[in-house]
Design an enzyme around this catalytic site. Sequence first.
Site, PDB file in Angstrom:
ATOM      1  CG  HIS A 196      -9.638   4.270   0.147  1.00 36.24           C
ATOM      2  ND1 HIS A 196      -9.697   4.700   1.435  1.00 36.24           N
ATOM      3  CD2 HIS A 196      -8.119   3.857  -0.059  1.00 36.24           C
ATOM      4  CE1 HIS A 196      -8.322   4.793   1.899  1.00 36.24           C
ATOM      5  NE2 HIS A 196      -7.487   4.448   0.969  1.00 36.24           N
ATOM      6  CG  HIS A 257      -5.589  -0.565   2.187  1.00 33.62           C
ATOM      7  ND1 HIS A 257      -6.037   0.655   2.701  1.00 33.62           N
ATOM      8  CD2 HIS A 257      -4.812  -0.401   1.292  1.00 33.62           C
ATOM      9  CE1 HIS A 257      -5.184   1.527   1.841  1.00 33.62           C
ATOM     10  NE2 HIS A 257      -4.500   0.753   1.075  1.00 33.62           N
ATOM     11  CD  GLU A 309      -1.071   0.295  -0.554  1.00 27.30           C
ATOM     12  OE1 GLU A 309       0.030   1.080  -1.029  1.00 27.30           O
ATOM     13  OE2 GLU A 309      -2.192   0.782  -0.580  1.00 27.30           O
ATOM     14  CD  GLU A 325      -0.287   4.411   2.400  1.00 24.58           C
ATOM     15  OE1 GLU A 325      -0.704   3.160   2.446  1.00 24.58           O
ATOM     16  OE2 GLU A 325      -0.709   5.262   1.816  1.00 24.58           O
ATOM     17  CB  CYS A 327      -1.482   7.269   3.821  1.00 30.39           C
ATOM     18  SG  CYS A 327      -1.479   8.560   2.616  1.00 30.39           S
ATOM     19  CB  CYS A 393      -2.343   8.698  -1.150  1.00 25.00           C
ATOM     20  SG  CYS A 393      -1.166   7.257  -0.964  1.00 25.00           S
ATOM     21  CB  CYS A 394       2.279   9.574   1.314  1.00 22.80           C
ATOM     22  SG  CYS A 394       1.665   7.927   1.524  1.00 22.80           S
TER      23      CYS A 394
END
Lengths: 638, 638
Positions: A196, A257, A309, A325, A327, A393-394
């Site tokens: 990531h 992603h 995602e 998302e 993020c 995460c968001c």
Amino acid sequence: MTLFSRTGIVPVDATHSPAAAWQPLTHSRVTITGGLWAERQAINRAVSLRHGYRMLEQSGNFHDLRLAAGQAQGEFRGPLFMDSDMYKWLEAVGWELGSGPDAELQGMADEAIRLIAAAQTPEGYLNSYYQVVEPERRWANLEMGHELYCAGHLIQAAVAFARAVEDTRLLDVARRFADYIDATFRQAGRPGAPGHPEIEMALVELYRLTGTERYLQLARYFVDQRGHGLFGHGWPFNPTYFQDRVPVRETQVVEGHAVRQLYLTSGVTDLYLETGEQALWEVLARQWADMTTRKLYLTGGVGARYEGEAFGDVYELPNDRAYTETCAAIASILWNWRLLLAGRSAAYADLIERTLYNGFLSGVSLDGTGYFYINPLLSRGGITRPQWHGCACCPPNAMRLLASLGHYLATRSANGLQVHQYAPARIETALEQGGRVTLRMETDYPWDGAVQITVEEADGSPWTLALRVPGWCEGASLRVDGEAALSPQSEEGYLIVERAWQRGDVVRLDLPMAPRLTEAHPYVDATRGSVAIEYGPLVYCLEDADQAAGVSALDVEIDPRAPLRAVRRDDLLGGIVAVEAAGYATDTGPLAERLYAPYGTTAGLARRAVQLVAVPYALWANRGGGAMRVWIPAAQRR
Amino acid sequence: MTLFSRTGIVPVDATHSPAAAWQPLTHSRVTITGGLWAERQAINRAVSLRHGYRMLEQSGNFHDLRLAAGQAQGEFRGPLFMDSDMYKWLEAVGWELGSGPDAELQGMADEAIRLIAAAQTPEGYLNSYYQVVEPERRWANLEMGHELYCAGHLIQAAVAFARAVEDTRLLDVARRFADYIDATFRQAGRPGAPGHPEIEMALVELYRLTGTERYLQLARYFVDQRGHGLFGHGWPFNPTYFQDRVPVRETQVVEGHAVRQLYLTSGVTDLYLETGEQALWEVLARQWADMTTRKLYLTGGVGARYEGEAFGDVYELPNDRAYTETCAAIASILWNWRLLLAGRSAAYADLIERTLYNGFLSGVSLDGTGYFYINPLLSRGGITRPQWHGCACCPPNAMRLLASLGHYLATRSANGLQVHQYAPARIETALEQGGRVTLRMETDYPWDGAVQITVEEADGSPWTLALRVPGWCEGASLRVDGEAALSPQSEEGYLIVERAWQRGDVVRLDLPMAPRLTEAHPYVDATRGSVAIEYGPLVYCLEDADQAAGVSALDVEIDPRAPLRAVRRDDLLGGIVAVEAAGYATDTGPLAERLYAPYGTTAGLARRAVQLVAVPYALWANRGGGAMRVWIPAAQRR
């Protein structure tokens, strides 16, 4: 071609150099003093950061670090990237402490920083999951282990504390970890990259802050490693998911992603800004064109697909199943900010604006304690913002962006200042060829397009002021000190005034705002025959709550030929401009049991004229879980 | 309300009993003698079954069973449900051998059957993956292990060989395995159910064939176990995916993995047919209503979502990302067949027809060696049928359905015969109150709606002939022996003639066919402002290949007010009826770089009148990977 189309063009000059890049106002002071964003920041500071602390405590993030530090007993809790949520929250606290002291927040931060420092191993490694659960598997699962991702967020939190409040405790931890990572990978020639991406932009920033070249080299090392078969050989994710299908410099599109993709492009843009490597700029230009002309929601949201995602295919932009998302919206803002510095075109600031006011802001509830992970453009009902998420995460990501929002208002060059986003604000900086400059910006933006900028401090030397004319705006005008500007130049979407600025000079920018109807490319299935309402930078939506009694937003059509009306509504959602439109409500009851019917059936249903009331999309789902739609079917003449 | 709406109503009488269920013509002989389906069956027999044998050899399915039988050395190949592909292929071969001997196919089947028998363990267990790779994990992973799923397909292949050619070698294997499973689970009271339903309907059929009650009891045991927390506690799948969210009798909707869901409802319907348990029928009625009124593609395809290969939310029916797995279409046919027996309404036969001619048939290439796993309703280009798949469930599933297609044409009751699907065919059966009956059906269906049925054998006693009037058809008429039928009764979508039938009696059914335009419910985003062309049971599509030079199917609109024209085209796709329509081609070039634009932009683009040519959706992608669309934007008056 109006400026509206700016997100759809590629203004990138493939032969330019970052030597002329605009500079962030890093060592300056930008304070948002009022209006929508000041309110959001106040809630973020007063409510969200404390809510975040409680959630990090409840969810186990503190607990996991205590386990790693040997200060607690028990099982590791949550997913293996738990530390990153702590770091993002801490970064937000850092920026907020820079805006002004707060004993409670300071105490929370101190607790976290002490804990993080205590958890770090003697050699510099730091990751509560791998230290507690799988100590023998350190770096063994770069694909999904998120160790480098967490490290990146640690570095960013450390940079925030160093920059905002000159607190270097976390920076010491981060540098030791970064040094350890550099020794482990780059210096050892060990293949690897983050499954990531995130650490790339963090390392470049750490280099900028410290001047230590090896952090830049490590960022480049990780970028260079991708696309050579590192990831995605096992179920369920393929190399595309990890941006590992082809080497970075051969990339043609945005894919996989969405957050991974845009954190990577952000890091690559940072790398370009520091190295000037032309091949990187060309890749970024291609990717930006692909995203903005084929894979972007009207809200600025990106990442159409739930599975992985991920970015979808071209024109694959469903409304109900938009993943978008929060993020990914943040990642897009981070990327476009870096592109703006390098590319010096309003196109990037336009997209930052679109994303901030719509696809990002929708992620946070008005009260600051509810967070969307997914931001659809159509709800058939029942969707509200949870307080936190299993994969959280968001929420802290939104907190750090809100806390650092002042960074995105303006930039400077050797002989000028560029204003990109409009909000009541005070901007204090210094120009190489203009000395100390302080500007006061006053506006009711985004509800009104009048912007007044008063020069509060200037030494009389000439410099240029550049003011972005948003792509949605037609007929912008500029006056300086009460007189129409002497034909201000327009350049890459900015109105430019060069002048020997004096204290007391006043610039007035008028950005005419009127509600407007927008349509999407006919290749997009989900928006066909529909229009969206926009007003200034805001995308609007219909919510059940605002419609006539008994009328669902799902059952209405808009008359696209009737005028729209902007109406100040202080009673709604904390005070907004609503948009009223003429439309119809159709009685779809006869179709309840009938999915398909002969052509003309729907047109034959009873309908009645209604007034539709639209509110900013970003504020939806603050009044329960009624239906919501951004794209409104356009009524046909009967 | 026209009959068209029949898939959208719930004709289920919640108080009826399976005592009056229609019976399949199990011990009869139904032969499709010509036309579209005979051609597909001939290709299936001559080409696909041999292609399947080669693929099973190449992909490792034979190899894996050889490993289990101790006849080979090496590593297990492919996913853990490899045996099921072998069994489905074998089932298809069994039905085909029943249609007529073939030495080569017989040899292939003998090889497979001997191998399967050799691989079975002494206690009766049989699964090459668990025998070879994880012998200690037998039944340890019911969730994803697919042991019971594979066992179900083994049983079905065994039933096929027993029924079609009275070859009971495989039945002996299947019964030993079923006995072992029954002892392991039901008799031992061990909790468990198949993570992938399938064995339920297989066990009921095994009970029907053998009369052994415990197979029925085992099917019921598995159905009863679901919804009590068996599955979906780990990433990435949740209980909904496995139809384990609630107990079967409390289910309100179709949800989760579409094939799992519909194999389960098929098994539950079988259980209802044998037990008459009212609660089951009520559940099935609710699920069928949910599927047909909110989650069904026009093609009969189901399962909108890629993620989890699952049913979507209500009205979530994207065209480009329609998942609509070929196996899900098959599962829907299997379920609706069982519903038809129990429910005795043309609604179910209508949906079988719709699915067979469209969402199922699209899964197989004209040459019989290409297979879609996913059947979208919109392709922007580049999609063609692979020869086989890593997860190869669909190809042999299509083979077994094609080989057994004759089963679905007609049923019988104590005093009558019901014809559900129209094709040139010979139906030989015996009626309780009508003796031996042989009918010869002649028709050019689906290209023409004239159907002639000649009684070739009858003993003169009275019985009723019921002929389905498809839901799409208006103005059906029936004549017997040249005279208009004496006011034939209409019942649940069937025209009924009771008569003392004589050899030589001729029934002529006329089902007027004309091309028609269909629209979808306005809640479906992806079809808004668009229409689909249908003709008889066929859904049509536009492919690039048939449009005017330089015109892409992506750039066209149809004039929904202009007449459609059905045109016999022997030159196209092996001979079809094409549909011609008036429309426009728009020059979307100016929008290439522009995803969003002010309302009216697209309407302002240059367009020219063109003739559109539509072909049956099922036959798309047989001429390369050009763009394809089922839903065509309806041109607005300018």
